[in-house]
Design a protein around this motif. Structure first.
Motif, PDB file in Angstrom:
ATOM      1  N   GLY A  49      -4.844  -9.102 -19.301  1.00 35.33           N
ATOM      2  CA  GLY A  49      -5.072  -8.571 -17.966  1.00 35.33           C
ATOM      3  C   GLY A  49      -3.828  -8.565 -17.089  1.00 35.33           C
ATOM      4  O   GLY A  49      -2.880  -9.331 -17.303  1.00 35.33           O
ATOM      5  N   THR A  50      -3.837  -7.681 -16.110  1.00 32.54           N
ATOM      6  CA  THR A  50      -2.809  -7.598 -15.070  1.00 32.54           C
ATOM      7  C   THR A  50      -3.500  -7.792 -13.736  1.00 32.54           C
ATOM      8  O   THR A  50      -4.359  -6.997 -13.369  1.00 32.54           O
ATOM      9  CB  THR A  50      -2.090  -6.241 -15.106  1.00 32.54           C
ATOM     10  N   ARG A  51      -3.118  -8.853 -13.052  1.00 35.02           N
ATOM     11  CA  ARG A  51      -3.732  -9.148 -11.754  1.00 35.02           C
ATOM     12  C   ARG A  51      -2.916  -8.463 -10.670  1.00 35.02           C
ATOM     13  O   ARG A  51      -1.765  -8.803 -10.437  1.00 35.02           O
ATOM     14  CB  ARG A  51      -3.791 -10.652 -11.523  1.00 35.02           C
ATOM     15  N   LEU A  52      -3.525  -7.500 -10.012  1.00 39.62           N
ATOM     16  CA  LEU A  52      -2.844  -6.702  -8.985  1.00 39.62           C
ATOM     17  C   LEU A  52      -3.386  -7.044  -7.613  1.00 39.62           C
ATOM     18  O   LEU A  52      -4.608  -7.033  -7.396  1.00 39.62           O
ATOM     19  CB  LEU A  52      -3.058  -5.209  -9.275  1.00 39.62           C
ATOM     20  N   THR A  53      -2.473  -7.335  -6.713  1.00 39.51           N
ATOM     21  CA  THR A  53      -2.817  -7.548  -5.307  1.00 39.51           C
ATOM     22  C   THR A  53      -2.072  -6.518  -4.479  1.00 39.51           C
ATOM     23  O   THR A  53      -0.850  -6.390  -4.601  1.00 39.51           O
ATOM     24  CB  THR A  53      -2.432  -8.968  -4.848  1.00 39.51           C
ATOM     25  N   LYS A  79      -5.291   9.507  -9.536  1.00 39.07           N
ATOM     26  CA  LYS A  79      -5.227   8.129  -9.063  1.00 39.07           C
ATOM     27  C   LYS A  79      -4.816   7.158 -10.183  1.00 39.07           C
ATOM     28  O   LYS A  79      -4.088   6.208  -9.954  1.00 39.07           O
ATOM     29  CB  LYS A  79      -6.602   7.726  -8.520  1.00 39.07           C
ATOM     30  N   PHE A  80      -5.299   7.429 -11.396  1.00 37.03           N
ATOM     31  CA  PHE A  80      -5.057   6.537 -12.536  1.00 37.03           C
ATOM     32  C   PHE A  80      -4.508   7.306 -13.739  1.00 37.03           C
ATOM     33  O   PHE A  80      -5.158   7.397 -14.781  1.00 37.03           O
ATOM     34  CB  PHE A  80      -6.353   5.825 -12.942  1.00 37.03           C
ATOM     35  N   ARG A  95       0.832  -1.205   0.000  1.00 40.33           N
ATOM     36  CA  ARG A  95       0.000   0.000   0.000  1.00 40.33           C
ATOM     37  C   ARG A  95       0.859   1.243   0.000  1.00 40.33           C
ATOM     38  O   ARG A  95       1.951   1.259   0.546  1.00 40.33           O
ATOM     39  CB  ARG A  95      -0.955  -0.014   1.177  1.00 40.33           C
ATOM     40  N   GLY A  96       0.358   2.257  -0.686  1.00 39.97           N
ATOM     41  CA  GLY A  96       1.074   3.520  -0.759  1.00 39.97           C
ATOM     42  C   GLY A  96       2.022   3.630  -1.943  1.00 39.97           C
ATOM     43  O   GLY A  96       2.491   4.717  -2.263  1.00 39.97           O
ATOM     44  N   THR A  97       2.301   2.517  -2.593  1.00 44.18           N
ATOM     45  CA  THR A  97       3.191   2.543  -3.754  1.00 44.18           C
ATOM     46  C   THR A  97       2.374   2.676  -5.042  1.00 44.18           C
ATOM     47  O   THR A  97       1.145   2.703  -5.021  1.00 44.18           O
ATOM     48  CB  THR A  97       4.049   1.273  -3.818  1.00 44.18           C
ATOM     49  N   SER A  98       3.065   2.764  -6.167  1.00 46.09           N
ATOM     50  CA  SER A  98       2.414   2.897  -7.472  1.00 46.09           C
ATOM     51  C   SER A  98       2.902   1.797  -8.404  1.00 46.09           C
ATOM     52  O   SER A  98       4.032   1.317  -8.281  1.00 46.09           O
ATOM     53  CB  SER A  98       2.722   4.263  -8.095  1.00 46.09           C
ATOM     54  N   LEU A  99       2.051   1.434  -9.344  1.00 44.65           N
ATOM     55  CA  LEU A  99       2.392   0.423 -10.343  1.00 44.65           C
ATOM     56  C   LEU A  99       1.977   0.933 -11.717  1.00 44.65           C
ATOM     57  O   LEU A  99       0.856   1.409 -11.888  1.00 44.65           O
ATOM     58  CB  LEU A  99       1.678  -0.905 -10.068  1.00 44.65           C
ATOM     59  N   THR A 100       2.870   0.802 -12.683  1.00 45.11           N
ATOM     60  CA  THR A 100       2.549   1.168 -14.059  1.00 45.11           C
ATOM     61  C   THR A 100       2.381  -0.088 -14.891  1.00 45.11           C
ATOM     62  O   THR A 100       3.263  -0.958 -14.910  1.00 45.11           O
ATOM     63  CB  THR A 100       3.642   2.062 -14.659  1.00 45.11           C
ATOM     64  N   ILE A 101       1.253  -0.170 -15.566  1.00 52.40           N
ATOM     65  CA  ILE A 101       0.920  -1.304 -16.421  1.00 52.40           C
ATOM     66  C   ILE A 101       1.080  -0.875 -17.879  1.00 52.40           C
ATOM     67  O   ILE A 101       0.588   0.186 -18.277  1.00 52.40           O
ATOM     68  CB  ILE A 101      -0.528  -1.773 -16.168  1.00 52.40           C
ATOM     69  N   GLN A 102       1.747  -1.707 -18.653  1.00 51.12           N
ATOM     70  CA  GLN A 102       1.966  -1.401 -20.052  1.00 51.12           C
ATOM     71  C   GLN A 102       1.052  -2.220 -20.944  1.00 51.12           C
ATOM     72  O   GLN A 102       0.774  -3.381 -20.658  1.00 51.12           O
ATOM     73  CB  GLN A 102       3.425  -1.697 -20.432  1.00 51.12           C
ATOM     74  N   LEU A 106      -1.107   2.554 -17.929  1.00 47.50           N
ATOM     75  CA  LEU A 106      -1.999   2.946 -16.843  1.00 47.50           C
ATOM     76  C   LEU A 106      -1.201   2.828 -15.555  1.00 47.50           C
ATOM     77  O   LEU A 106      -0.591   1.783 -15.298  1.00 47.50           O
ATOM     78  CB  LEU A 106      -3.213   2.027 -16.782  1.00 47.50           C
ATOM     79  N   THR A 107      -1.187   3.882 -14.758  1.00 50.49           N
ATOM     80  CA  THR A 107      -0.540   3.838 -13.458  1.00 50.49           C
ATOM     81  C   THR A 107      -1.607   3.821 -12.376  1.00 50.49           C
ATOM     82  O   THR A 107      -2.554   4.603 -12.430  1.00 50.49           O
ATOM     83  CB  THR A 107       0.402   5.032 -13.263  1.00 50.49           C
ATOM     84  N   VAL A 108      -1.463   2.912 -11.445  1.00 51.95           N
ATOM     85  CA  VAL A 108      -2.323   2.891 -10.267  1.00 51.95           C
ATOM     86  C   VAL A 108      -1.499   3.500  -9.139  1.00 51.95           C
ATOM     87  O   VAL A 108      -0.480   2.921  -8.729  1.00 51.95           O
ATOM     88  CB  VAL A 108      -2.783   1.469  -9.919  1.00 51.95           C
TER      89      VAL A 108
END
Lengths: 109, 113
Positions: free
Chosen positions: B107-111, B65-66, B15-22, B78-80
């Motif tokens: 799809g990208t499965r994010l947990t 946020k996105f 939590r608190g971090t960011s993830l970029t999906i390509q 897309l960055t979460v």
């Protein structure tokens, strides 16, 4: 507000037992109705697009039909590999798709 | 038709971090989209990624946020941002190359923990 409702939520079939899935919609200005298949852990796989009432499309054991208020996906003589979640979506404007909740089909050998 | 690939396929983030999906499409497309699929639910459109202009966000989704990039006609990210457990979902990239067909990536499965 645009609404897409799929029924039933789940469908269990014996191999070879034909059945139909329903997608009813309430939208203004339908520009297309889409059917997708989704396997667990995967993205939706495009099946069909229907544009006008009376239109029908077929692919292997699947046949999709469209009326002014609903669409049906008929599965003829299903096989276990037809087990998946089938999603219906409507295209109303700006290429946006609004999805139904899906019907999960399980075909037992 | 269009073949769409996404990276990463899955990730576990704090939590608190960011993830970029390509998202990469094998052909040039005008329209690209980002969807979210929460566990056991159907797909919800996050935004439309427009090449050469800002993304168009759906109600309930904001750019802070996105954030989305669309540098050319075959690629989008897309960055979460500032993730929380409620962001745990499958994120799907989609493209509509022409005509009446719209395709999805795997799809990208994010947990988020």
């Amino acid at each position: 507000e645009d609404q897409v409702t799929q029924s039933p939520e789940a469908l269990r079939l014996q191999e070879g037992e034909s059945s139909s899935l329903n997608c009813s919609y309430t939208v203004s200005g339908l520009r297309g109705l889409f059917w997708y298949r989704q396997d667990p852990g995967k993205g939706p796989e495009f099946l069909f697009t229907l544009y006008s009432a009376g239109e029908e499309k077929e692919k292997e054991r699947l046949k999709a039909t469209l009326t002014k208020k609903e669409s049906f996906l008929h599965i003829t003589a299903p096989k276990p590999e037809d087990s998946a979640t089938y999603l219906c979506a409507v295209h109303v404007n700006d290429y946006k798709l609004s999805f139904g909740a899906g019907t999960t089909v399980t075909v037992r050998a | 038709s269009a073949v769409i690939s996404q990276k990463p396929s899955r990730d576990i983030c704090q939590r608190g971090t960011s993830l970029t999906i390509q998202c990469q499409v094998d052909s040039q497309v005008t329209m690209m989209f980002w969807y979210r699929q929460q566990p056991g639910q159907s797909l919800t459109l996050i935004a439309t990624a427009n090449q050469g202009s800002e993304a168009t966000y759906e109600s309930g989704f904001v750019i802070d946020k996105f954030p989305i990039s669309r540098p050319n006609l075959t690629f989008s990210t897309l960055t979460v941002s500032n993730m929380s457990p409620e962001d745990s979902s499958i994120y799907l990239c989609s493209a509509r190359p022409s005509g009446g067909e719209q395709y999805f990536g795997p799809g990208t499965r994010l947990t988020v923990t």
